[in-house]
Design a protein around this motif. Structure first.
Motif, PDB file in Angstrom:
ATOM      1  N   GLU A  88       0.801  -1.213   0.000  1.00  0.00           N
ATOM      2  CA  GLU A  88       0.000   0.000   0.000  1.00  0.00           C
ATOM      3  C   GLU A  88       0.840   1.272   0.000  1.00  0.00           C
ATOM      4  O   GLU A  88       0.319   2.362   0.197  1.00  0.00           O
ATOM      5  CB  GLU A  88      -0.959  -0.033   1.183  1.00  0.00           C
ATOM      6  CG  GLU A  88      -1.924  -1.192   1.053  1.00  0.00           C
ATOM      7  CD  GLU A  88      -2.887  -1.346   2.204  1.00  0.00           C
ATOM      8  OE1 GLU A  88      -2.838  -0.536   3.166  1.00  0.00           O
ATOM      9  OE2 GLU A  88      -3.700  -2.281   2.147  1.00  0.00           O
ATOM     10  N   ARG A  89       2.123   1.127  -0.251  1.00  0.00           N
ATOM     11  CA  ARG A  89       3.041   2.268  -0.275  1.00  0.00           C
ATOM     12  C   ARG A  89       2.485   3.372  -1.168  1.00  0.00           C
ATOM     13  O   ARG A  89       1.978   3.135  -2.253  1.00  0.00           O
ATOM     14  CB  ARG A  89       4.388   1.805  -0.793  1.00  0.00           C
ATOM     15  CG  ARG A  89       5.408   2.900  -0.908  1.00  0.00           C
ATOM     16  CD  ARG A  89       6.690   2.345  -1.458  1.00  0.00           C
ATOM     17  NE  ARG A  89       7.666   3.391  -1.616  1.00  0.00           N
ATOM     18  CZ  ARG A  89       8.703   3.300  -2.411  1.00  0.00           C
ATOM     19  NH1 ARG A  89       8.898   2.209  -3.115  1.00  0.00           N
ATOM     20  NH2 ARG A  89       9.546   4.285  -2.513  1.00  0.00           N
ATOM     21  N   ASP A  90       2.633   4.602  -0.686  1.00  0.00           N
ATOM     22  CA  ASP A  90       2.103   5.758  -1.404  1.00  0.00           C
ATOM     23  C   ASP A  90       3.153   6.857  -1.424  1.00  0.00           C
ATOM     24  O   ASP A  90       3.814   7.100  -0.418  1.00  0.00           O
ATOM     25  CB  ASP A  90       0.834   6.249  -0.694  1.00  0.00           C
ATOM     26  CG  ASP A  90       0.146   7.368  -1.430  1.00  0.00           C
ATOM     27  OD1 ASP A  90       0.291   7.460  -2.663  1.00  0.00           O
ATOM     28  OD2 ASP A  90      -0.552   8.146  -0.771  1.00  0.00           O
ATOM     29  N   ASP A  91       3.306   7.485  -2.560  1.00  0.00           N
ATOM     30  CA  ASP A  91       4.191   8.636  -2.686  1.00  0.00           C
ATOM     31  C   ASP A  91       3.317   9.845  -2.979  1.00  0.00           C
ATOM     32  O   ASP A  91       2.788   9.973  -4.084  1.00  0.00           O
ATOM     33  CB  ASP A  91       5.198   8.416  -3.816  1.00  0.00           C
ATOM     34  CG  ASP A  91       6.085   9.621  -4.060  1.00  0.00           C
ATOM     35  OD1 ASP A  91       5.990  10.612  -3.304  1.00  0.00           O
ATOM     36  OD2 ASP A  91       6.863   9.583  -5.022  1.00  0.00           O
ATOM     37  N   PRO A  92       3.120  10.747  -2.010  1.00  0.00           N
ATOM     38  CA  PRO A  92       2.225  11.877  -2.215  1.00  0.00           C
ATOM     39  C   PRO A  92       2.661  12.807  -3.351  1.00  0.00           C
ATOM     40  O   PRO A  92       1.855  13.551  -3.882  1.00  0.00           O
ATOM     41  CB  PRO A  92       2.230  12.621  -0.883  1.00  0.00           C
ATOM     42  CG  PRO A  92       3.097  11.867   0.034  1.00  0.00           C
ATOM     43  CD  PRO A  92       3.688  10.695  -0.688  1.00  0.00           C
TER      44      PRO A  92
END
Length: 158
Positions: A88-92
């Motif tokens: 679920e890694r997210d890079d804003p």
């Protein structure tokens, strides 16, 4: 083998689904690349139980069954959380959907931020070019509609 995209829900059930065959995934990904909707971000390395000091002896049965001995429950929970965080890694600051999340059916979550960035990239292209694409590839219109529907929830890729 098909790749399936499910809109995330707050329940244990899957939401709406969009599926593509392996051959059509090539077309989908290349079109997304052409329209600036994909990024080349790299996934985090897979989580290994050994990284948490767990061995096969810490389980009652095969590790894949998840029946960990009580004294290792906290460590196993931390390993499971790390594995989930990886998916679920997210890079804003993303500019689109990481290619690896769309290309592999490992359970990755395409986040609302990633979907929004991809749709922004697509919608910034000239309307006549988008219209021509949607007329020539009907599946593309369905994909864009699916992305818009999933924009606030995210998409799980299986």
């Amino acid at each position: 083998m098909a790749t399936q995209f499910f809109i995330e829900t707050d329940t244990d059930t899957y939401g709406d689904c969009y599926a593509q065959s392996a051959g059509n995934m090539v077309l989908l990904l290349s079109t997304m690349r052409e329209y600036g909707m994909l990024t080349d971000a790299e996934p985090l390395p897979p989580v290994c139980l050994s990284d948490f000091g767990l061995t096969v002896d810490d389980f009652d049965g095969p590790p894949s069954a998840g029946k960990v001995k009580p004294e290792k429950a906290e460590v196993f929970a931390a390993a499971q959380k790390a594995a989930q965080d990886r998916l679920e890694r997210d890079d804003p600051a993303t500019t689109g959907i990481p290619r690896y999340k769309a290309a592999y059916h490992d359970g990755f979550l395409i986040t609302p931020v990633e979907i929004a960035a991809a749709l922004h990239a697509y919608e910034s292209r000239p309307a006549d070019r988008r219209g021509q694409l949607e007329r020539s590839l009907p599946e593309w219109g369905w994909w864009i509609a699916f992305l818009r529907k999933a924009a606030t929830a995210g998409i799980r890729v299986l």
